[in-house]
Design a protein around this motif. Structure first.
Motif, mmCIF file in Angstrom:
data_model
loop_
_atom_site.group_PDB
_atom_site.id
_atom_site.type_symbol
_atom_site.label_atom_id
_atom_site.label_comp_id
_atom_site.label_asym_id
_atom_site.label_seq_id
_atom_site.Cartn_x
_atom_site.Cartn_y
_atom_site.Cartn_z
ATOM 1 N N ALA A 105 0.612 -1.423 0.344
ATOM 2 C CA ALA A 105 0.321 -0.020 -0.153
ATOM 3 C C ALA A 105 0.758 1.490 -0.039
ATOM 4 O O ALA A 105 2.002 1.385 0.546
ATOM 5 C CB ALA A 105 -1.055 0.165 0.775
ATOM 6 N N TYR A 106 0.333 1.617 -0.793
ATOM 7 C CA TYR A 106 0.751 3.649 -0.625
ATOM 8 C C TYR A 106 0.244 4.212 -0.802
ATOM 9 O O TYR A 106 -0.952 4.453 0.131
ATOM 10 C CB TYR A 106 1.373 3.889 -2.025
ATOM 11 C CG TYR A 106 2.542 3.293 -2.964
ATOM 12 C CD1 TYR A 106 3.204 4.001 -2.888
ATOM 13 C CD2 TYR A 106 2.028 2.848 -4.258
ATOM 14 C CE1 TYR A 106 4.136 3.963 -3.949
ATOM 15 C CE2 TYR A 106 3.009 1.823 -4.834
ATOM 16 C CZ TYR A 106 3.996 2.464 -5.144
ATOM 17 O OH TYR A 106 5.258 2.160 -5.682
ATOM 18 N N LEU A 107 1.435 5.279 0.582
ATOM 19 C CA LEU A 107 -0.014 7.008 0.930
ATOM 20 C C LEU A 107 -0.301 6.968 -0.264
ATOM 21 O O LEU A 107 0.146 8.512 -0.739
ATOM 22 C CB LEU A 107 1.534 7.625 1.859
ATOM 23 C CG LEU A 107 1.959 7.602 3.416
ATOM 24 C CD1 LEU A 107 2.666 8.444 3.009
ATOM 25 C CD2 LEU A 107 1.423 7.109 3.964
ATOM 26 N N PRO A 144 7.244 -6.291 -4.311
ATOM 27 C CA PRO A 144 6.203 -6.013 -5.407
ATOM 28 C C PRO A 144 5.177 -6.292 -4.290
ATOM 29 O O PRO A 144 4.460 -6.092 -4.094
ATOM 30 C CB PRO A 144 6.362 -7.582 -6.042
ATOM 31 C CG PRO A 144 7.186 -8.665 -5.577
ATOM 32 C CD PRO A 144 7.239 -7.828 -3.867
ATOM 33 N N TYR A 145 3.993 -5.364 -5.556
ATOM 34 C CA TYR A 145 2.603 -5.177 -5.790
ATOM 35 C C TYR A 145 1.889 -5.160 -6.831
ATOM 36 O O TYR A 145 3.216 -4.944 -8.089
ATOM 37 C CB TYR A 145 2.221 -3.553 -5.198
ATOM 38 C CG TYR A 145 2.589 -2.569 -5.934
ATOM 39 C CD1 TYR A 145 1.821 -1.945 -7.294
ATOM 40 C CD2 TYR A 145 3.410 -1.935 -6.072
ATOM 41 C CE1 TYR A 145 2.211 -1.159 -7.904
ATOM 42 C CE2 TYR A 145 4.126 -0.486 -6.458
ATOM 43 C CZ TYR A 145 3.532 -0.015 -7.123
ATOM 44 O OH TYR A 145 3.645 0.270 -8.439
ATOM 45 N N PRO A 146 0.801 -5.889 -7.311
ATOM 46 C CA PRO A 146 0.185 -6.423 -8.796
ATOM 47 C C PRO A 146 0.057 -5.037 -9.610
ATOM 48 O O PRO A 146 0.505 -4.221 -9.582
ATOM 49 C CB PRO A 146 -0.776 -5.887 -8.111
ATOM 50 C CG PRO A 146 -1.462 -6.496 -6.930
ATOM 51 C CD PRO A 146 -0.193 -5.704 -6.389
ATOM 52 N N GLY A 147 1.554 -5.703 -10.174
ATOM 53 C CA GLY A 147 1.474 -5.124 -11.777
ATOM 54 C C GLY A 147 2.946 -4.619 -12.086
ATOM 55 O O GLY A 147 3.673 -4.272 -12.410
ATOM 56 N N ARG A 148 3.291 -4.678 -10.406
ATOM 57 C CA ARG A 148 4.590 -3.655 -10.668
ATOM 58 C C ARG A 148 6.050 -4.565 -9.869
ATOM 59 O O ARG A 148 5.517 -5.780 -9.040
ATOM 60 C CB ARG A 148 5.266 -2.798 -9.747
ATOM 61 C CG ARG A 148 4.436 -1.545 -10.372
ATOM 62 C CD ARG A 148 4.949 -1.499 -12.344
ATOM 63 N NE ARG A 148 6.894 -0.732 -12.096
ATOM 64 C CZ ARG A 148 6.809 0.183 -12.059
ATOM 65 N NH1 ARG A 148 6.456 1.070 -11.918
ATOM 66 N NH2 ARG A 148 8.162 -0.311 -12.332
ATOM 67 N N THR A 149 7.179 -4.866 -10.282
ATOM 68 C CA THR A 149 8.053 -5.784 -9.384
ATOM 69 C C THR A 149 8.617 -4.455 -8.759
ATOM 70 O O THR A 149 8.566 -2.958 -8.659
ATOM 71 C CB THR A 149 9.341 -5.921 -10.396
ATOM 72 O OG1 THR A 149 10.245 -6.989 -9.673
ATOM 73 C CG2 THR A 149 10.483 -4.347 -11.201
ATOM 74 N N PRO A 150 9.496 -4.773 -7.479
ATOM 75 C CA PRO A 150 9.893 -4.232 -6.278
ATOM 76 C C PRO A 150 10.389 -3.007 -6.824
ATOM 77 O O PRO A 150 12.037 -2.663 -7.487
ATOM 78 C CB PRO A 150 11.315 -4.433 -5.921
ATOM 79 C CG PRO A 150 10.426 -6.343 -5.732
ATOM 80 C CD PRO A 150 9.740 -5.960 -6.996
ATOM 81 N N HIS A 151 10.130 -1.618 -6.331
ATOM 82 C CA HIS A 151 10.949 -0.799 -6.716
ATOM 83 C C HIS A 151 11.165 1.033 -5.579
ATOM 84 O O HIS A 151 9.537 0.559 -5.184
ATOM 85 C CB HIS A 151 10.385 0.430 -8.006
ATOM 86 C CG HIS A 151 9.332 0.248 -8.113
ATOM 87 N ND1 HIS A 151 8.492 -0.650 -8.300
ATOM 88 C CD2 HIS A 151 8.343 0.946 -7.760
ATOM 89 C CE1 HIS A 151 7.033 -0.294 -7.957
ATOM 90 N NE2 HIS A 151 6.971 0.861 -8.252
ATOM 91 N N ILE A 152 11.923 1.707 -5.903
ATOM 92 C CA ILE A 152 11.233 3.103 -5.206
ATOM 93 C C ILE A 152 11.815 4.088 -5.722
ATOM 94 O O ILE A 152 12.111 3.999 -6.665
ATOM 95 C CB ILE A 152 12.820 2.832 -3.601
ATOM 96 C CG1 ILE A 152 12.840 1.986 -2.635
ATOM 97 C CG2 ILE A 152 13.015 4.173 -3.280
ATOM 98 C CD1 ILE A 152 13.919 2.033 -2.391
ATOM 99 N N HIS A 153 10.857 4.950 -5.461
ATOM 100 C CA HIS A 153 10.192 6.267 -6.484
ATOM 101 C C HIS A 153 11.601 7.227 -5.994
ATOM 102 O O HIS A 153 11.346 7.570 -4.807
ATOM 103 C CB HIS A 153 9.008 6.545 -6.510
ATOM 104 C CG HIS A 153 8.463 5.795 -7.210
ATOM 105 N ND1 HIS A 153 7.492 6.041 -8.344
ATOM 106 C CD2 HIS A 153 7.354 4.405 -6.818
ATOM 107 C CE1 HIS A 153 6.843 4.595 -8.880
ATOM 108 N NE2 HIS A 153 6.862 4.458 -7.815
ATOM 109 N N TYR A 154 11.391 7.850 -7.035
ATOM 110 C CA TYR A 154 12.826 9.456 -6.771
ATOM 111 C C TYR A 154 13.234 10.179 -7.234
ATOM 112 O O TYR A 154 11.874 10.055 -8.527
ATOM 113 C CB TYR A 154 14.613 9.045 -7.215
ATOM 114 C CG TYR A 154 15.256 8.229 -6.265
ATOM 115 C CD1 TYR A 154 14.845 6.191 -6.062
ATOM 116 C CD2 TYR A 154 15.878 8.942 -5.091
ATOM 117 C CE1 TYR A 154 15.537 6.318 -4.563
ATOM 118 C CE2 TYR A 154 17.027 8.064 -4.659
ATOM 119 C CZ TYR A 154 16.653 6.615 -4.306
ATOM 120 O OH TYR A 154 17.697 5.987 -3.047
#
Ligand SMILES: [Fe+2]
Length: 222
Positions: A105-107, A144-154
């Motif tokens: 879950a994102y903020l 991971p979350y549905p549809g995406r591999t693990p990542h950090i946004h910058y």
């Protein structure tokens, strides 16, 4: 001596000293040489930059304000340098990161898994670079979350330059090769954005460390 105040975050001298001392653990040669410098590929900001910023926006995403319960996840120290196209450190760059919690879950009001949200995860943090261009966050290893591999946004905001956004990926994660955004990168781009999350030397608690440098191109502010 003046004390550098991080936006919305660490402001006491004691805290500042504590965090500055940590640079010794993570700093060092980034292995970047002028002839190898490649502008870090920009990536989409995506839909989940917080639509309402958290009350705490410091560089420790594991603890919100004076909370005592840390976020769920694999503790990771993520650090690096913000460099310009000549390889010189960029001072006063505001580095922002955001990522989903261990439950995916994102903020963000539009996130999936909202009902499972980890209330102790800050989800977003900021760091203002000093003269060395270095930044440091304590966060969780991305999942991971549905549809995406693990990542950090910058997002990197600095005077005179257009806002730069990208994403940092976990080296060796099996989801990378199935991720549409990661696959859209060429070989050099994948290498630039995909970094190891390796065990932190001497950490008895099994903490991880990742190093992610960002080379900004010259993009005049519009
Ligand atoms: Fe994302």
């Amino acid at each position: 001596m003046s004390i550098r105040v991080l936006p919305g975050g660490i402001s006491s001298r004691r805290e500042f000293v504590r965090w500055t001392g940590l640079f010794g653990l993570f700093a060092g040669s980034s292995g970047l040489f002028a002839e190898e410098l490649m502008k870090t590929p920009a990536q989409t900001e995506g839909p989940f930059y917080p639509d309402k910023l958290p009350l705490d926006t410091d560089n420790d995403l594991l603890i919100i304000n004076d909370g005592i319960t840390p976020a769920v996840g694999e503790v990771s120290w993520v650090s690096g340098k913000i460099l310009d196209e000549r390889g010189d450190p960029v001072r006063n760059a505001l580095v922002e990161i955001w990522q989903c919690d261990a439950a995916g879950a994102y903020l963000h009001s539009g996130t999936s898994n909202k009902e499972k949200q980890d209330k102790n995860f800050q989800g977003f943090g900021r760091f203002l670079t000093g003269s060395s261009g270095e930044y440091l966050f304590r966060t969780i290893k991305p999942v991971p979350y549905p549809g995406r591999t693990p990542h950090i946004h910058y997002a990197v905001k600095s005077k005179g330059r257009k806002k730069f956004t990208t994403q940092c990926y976990v080296e060796g994660h099996s989801g990378n090769a199935k991720d549409g955004i990661w696959k859209g990168l060429d070989e050099r781009g994948r290498k630039a954005l995909t970094v190891p999350f390796a065990p932190l030397h001497n950490s008895k608690a099994g903490e991880l460390a990742a190093k992610f440098d960002i080379v900004l191109g010259y993009t005049p502010e519009v």
